[in-house]
Enzyme design. Structure first.
Site, PDB file in Angstrom:
ATOM      1  N   ASP A 109      32.322  -1.139 -52.020  1.00 45.65           N
ATOM      2  CA  ASP A 109      31.191  -0.378 -52.574  1.00 45.65           C
ATOM      3  C   ASP A 109      30.280  -1.207 -53.480  1.00 45.65           C
ATOM      4  OD1 ASP A 109      32.938   1.466 -51.522  1.00 45.65           O
ATOM      5  OD2 ASP A 109      33.167   2.623 -53.359  1.00 45.65           O
ATOM      6  N   PHE A 121      37.650   0.303 -60.523  1.00 44.48           N
ATOM      7  CA  PHE A 121      37.049   0.950 -59.363  1.00 44.48           C
ATOM      8  C   PHE A 121      35.544   1.168 -59.567  1.00 44.48           C
ATOM      9  CE2 PHE A 121      40.588   3.113 -56.668  1.00 44.48           C
ATOM     10  CZ  PHE A 121      41.252   1.909 -56.574  1.00 44.48           C
ATOM     11  N   SER A 122      34.930   1.831 -58.597  1.00 47.42           N
ATOM     12  CA  SER A 122      33.471   1.928 -58.536  1.00 47.42           C
ATOM     13  C   SER A 122      32.880   2.634 -59.753  1.00 47.42           C
ATOM     14  CB  SER A 122      33.051   2.667 -57.268  1.00 47.42           C
ATOM     15  OG  SER A 122      33.433   1.943 -56.123  1.00 47.42           O
ATOM     16  N   ASP A 144      34.403   7.088 -59.553  1.00 45.47           N
ATOM     17  CA  ASP A 144      33.050   6.703 -59.131  1.00 45.47           C
ATOM     18  C   ASP A 144      31.954   7.356 -59.983  1.00 45.47           C
ATOM     19  OD1 ASP A 144      34.621   5.613 -57.126  1.00 45.47           O
ATOM     20  OD2 ASP A 144      34.080   7.132 -55.644  1.00 45.47           O
TER      21      ASP A 144
END
Length: 478
Positions: free
Chosen positions: A38, A97-98, A160
């Site tokens: 991503d 993470f994103s 996210d």
């Protein structure tokens, strides 16, 4: 003691020299080596566009996530910078993470998901995802502030974050999963540190996915666009053919009010490989989207070459008068153009016409006359592996790729747009193709893996005649 960031850099410097470049992109952003997925933290800060991305520097497989980092003055010529984040704290020990990035005065702030297991990593019951903050004054070196939002009670998949400013407040949406229902949760803050839970922004009804990843909210023509990547939508005819999708819902929303949908979920790209799109604003107010040009659980032959994955070209999005999201290459992409070569008007009948030998980095524009066309199929091919053509019987525009030796096969298609002229703008790179239809009405993006002797471009018409009204191509230079 060497830090995890320094270890990542040392690994990349060594691995970069070993990368096989046969499919490495000539003008798309890809990792120096290792894995990318991503795009994260797309932002304009201190005179530069910054692109962060999910990155595993130690192998070509997905692994404990880092944040890779590159910057550009023009969105197309990218300079790799040191890895920005590594999983080195108690809140992100199993992965950074994103997330997203915002400019707060003279500071660049990264808001991302800390991924951690407490106990056995094989069970989601032990998974806790929290939202974290890191800041920088120079846009390169980041101070970590740790967790700013804990995992809500009863949740495990909670990731996210996308942050934006509206009025005097910051807002954050986060993708989550409750049972088998995907949802987007909303938070508000005055300072990026202390956040107030504003409840559910939107959630799936039956059939709309068990997890909504990478949510994003922005405004176009007075409408709110909720862009996200739902997991768990079943294929339906020509729709939702990929394992996971990316698309949007239109609606209306104001702070303190519920999000009210206007219509159903719409896919953004109809090719094989387009996931986790994220948007940002340029200094002149354009809304740009970049996505991961790959797809979970799909073959990635480049992994044997020391790298894996790339990001899409930057795309400007707008809303049509009838509330359809249009997506076309950002204007900056023309900076890649080298020499232009016209393709003469062609009347094809049961024939193949060579256009270009060894098309490795090229932009092609074609305008086909639709109504006089009698051919059952007509279009353009790259070697024996890729065809982009009109199926006149089905009245569809088809992208078909055939690389059976790598398990990369299959077709994606859209209904043939109405009108007398079909306008196509194709971007072919070493291992990708992005097709833009009628100035942004539709897109089809897919990974391709041609051999060196299978890169010749040609036009064709099968079982009948077709007319190319106008055409040409540019060599593209990074």
């Amino acid at each position: 003691m060497t830090s995890m960031l320094e270890q990542a850099e040392q690994t990349l410097e060594t691995a970069q020299a070993e990368v096989n470049t046969r499919w490495y992109p000539r003008y798309h952003l890809a990792p120096r080596a290792g894995w990318i997925n991503d795009p994260n933290g797309l932002v304009w800060f201190d005179g530069w566009y910054h692109a962060f991305y999910q990155h595993h520097p130690y192998s070509t497989q997905w692994g404990p996530m880092h944040w890779g980092h590159a910057r550009s003055k023009d969105l197309v010529h990218w300079e790799h910078l040191p890895v920005a984040l590594a999983p080195e704290g108690p809140d992100d020990k199993d992965g950074c993470f994103s997330g997203s990035a915002v400019v707060n005065g003279d500071t660049l702030a990264l808001i991302y998901t800390g991924h951690r297991f407490i106990g056995d990593a094989g069970s989601d019951d032990n998974l806790y995802q929290v939202q974290c903050l890191a800041t920088s004054r120079d846009g390169i070196h980041f101070e970590r502030h740790g967790m700013v939002i804990d995992t809500p009670p009863g949740l495990h998949h909670f990731r996210d974050p996308k942050v934006w400013r509206e009025g005097d407040d910051w807002f954050m949406i986060v993708g989550s999963r409750v049972g088998d229902t995907g949802q987007v949760r909303l938070y508000r803050s005055a300072d990026l540190h202390q956040w107030h839970d504003e409840g559910i922004f939107d959630e799936a009804e039956a059939g709309m996915g068990y997890m909504w990843e990478c949510p994003d909210v922005f405004t176009l023509n007075g409408k709110r666009v909720l862009m996200f990547s739902p997991q768990g939508i079943a294929a339906d005819g020509y729709h939702n053919r990929n394992l996971f999708q990316s698309g949007y819902l239109l609606g209306d929303w104001q702070p303190g009010q519920p999000f009210v949908r206007d219509g159903g979920f719409v896919e953004m790209d109809h090719g094989h490989d387009f996931y986790a799109p994220q948007s940002f604003l340029t200094p002149d107010g354009r809304r740009i989207v970049i996505a991961w040009l790959a797809m979970w659980e799909s073959p990635m032959p480049e992994q044997q070459d020391g790298w894996s994955g790339m990001l899409s070209l930057p795309r400007e999005v707008s809303l049509s008068d009838d509330n359809r999201l249009l997506m076309k290459p950002a204007a900056e992409v023309t900076a890649l153009r080298g020499s232009h070569y016209p393709i003469p008007v062609q009347h094809l009948k049961n024939q193949k016409v060579p256009v270009l030998a060894n098309a490795e980095a090229v932009e092609v524009e074609l305008k086909w006359e639709q109504h006089p066309a009698a051919a059952e199929e007509y279009g353009i091919a790259l070697g024996d592996g890729l065809r982009i053509y009109v199926d006149n019987q089905a009245q569809r525009l088809v992208l078909d790729r055939r690389y059976p030796e790598f398990g990369v096969e299959g077709s994606r298609s859209i209904a043939l747009p109405a009108g007398g002229i079909l306008s196509l703008r194709l971007f072919i790179d070493s291992s990708s193709v992005e097709v833009f239809v009628n100035d942004g009405e539709a897109c089809l993006s897919s990974r391709i893996y041609p051999r060196a002797d299978q890169r010749d471009l040609l036009l064709f018409a099968n079982n009948g005649s077709a007319v190319l009204k106008e055409g040409g191509y540019w060599s593209l230079d990074k």
